[in-house]
Design a protein around this motif. Sequence first.
Motif, PDB file in Angstrom:
ATOM      1  N   ASP A   1     -21.518  -0.090 -65.629  1.00  0.00           N
ATOM      2  CA  ASP A   1     -20.231  -0.087 -64.930  1.00  0.00           C
ATOM      3  C   ASP A   1     -20.359   0.734 -63.651  1.00  0.00           C
ATOM      4  N   ASN A   2     -19.292   0.779 -62.870  1.00  0.00           N
ATOM      5  CA  ASN A   2     -19.333   1.482 -61.592  1.00  0.00           C
ATOM      6  C   ASN A   2     -19.211   3.003 -61.761  1.00  0.00           C
TER       7      ASN A   2
ATOM      8  N   VAL B   1     -22.590  -8.912 -60.388  1.00  0.00           N
ATOM      9  CA  VAL B   1     -21.254  -8.523 -60.859  1.00  0.00           C
ATOM     10  C   VAL B   1     -20.850  -9.429 -62.013  1.00  0.00           C
TER      11      VAL B   1
ATOM     12  N   LYS C   1     -15.561  -1.970 -62.839  1.00  0.00           N
ATOM     13  CA  LYS C   1     -16.369  -3.156 -62.562  1.00  0.00           C
ATOM     14  C   LYS C   1     -17.626  -3.079 -63.425  1.00  0.00           C
ATOM     15  N   TYR C   2     -18.064  -4.249 -63.884  1.00  0.00           N
ATOM     16  CA  TYR C   2     -19.250  -4.315 -64.739  1.00  0.00           C
ATOM     17  C   TYR C   2     -20.316  -5.156 -64.065  1.00  0.00           C
TER      18      TYR C   2
END
Length: 148
Positions: A132-133, A106, A77-78
């Motif tokens: 990112d995550n 997000v 995820k970004y």
Amino acid sequence: MKTLIRKYRLHLQASFMLLAMLVCSIVLTSCEKDELDIRQNYPFEVQVMPVPKEVTNGQTVEIRITVQRSGNFSDAKYFIRYFQFDGQGALRYYSEPPYMPNDLYVLPQTQFRLYYTSQSTVSQSFDIWISDNFGNEKQISFQFNSRD
């Protein structure tokens, strides 16, 4: 003839024993690792298309950004956040409401457009952080001179 048969048997037994040792060594060396190595954390780069150097009060500038991943992990995820430290303006994702400075949002896509609307008659500067995550983060700086 018995001597010949005995030699043949010994030769055959030795061949089977050698073959069994070879098979065992292959099986044992190929199964050393119990776990499968799965990589999830891939670094990324951010590509930005050129933007104008000057803006007028009320003008909107399109900023095209692409997050280029070095690998593909489907659960990556970004996120995006920004902070404006000179001048005033509003940054938004497509037709969404403007971003609030330092809030984390997000990013639903890795290729997107941001729109910056100048609300100032002086030079404007702001930074965008894309992360990112997994903790990887890239900073992009923008500066617009005023045409007013």
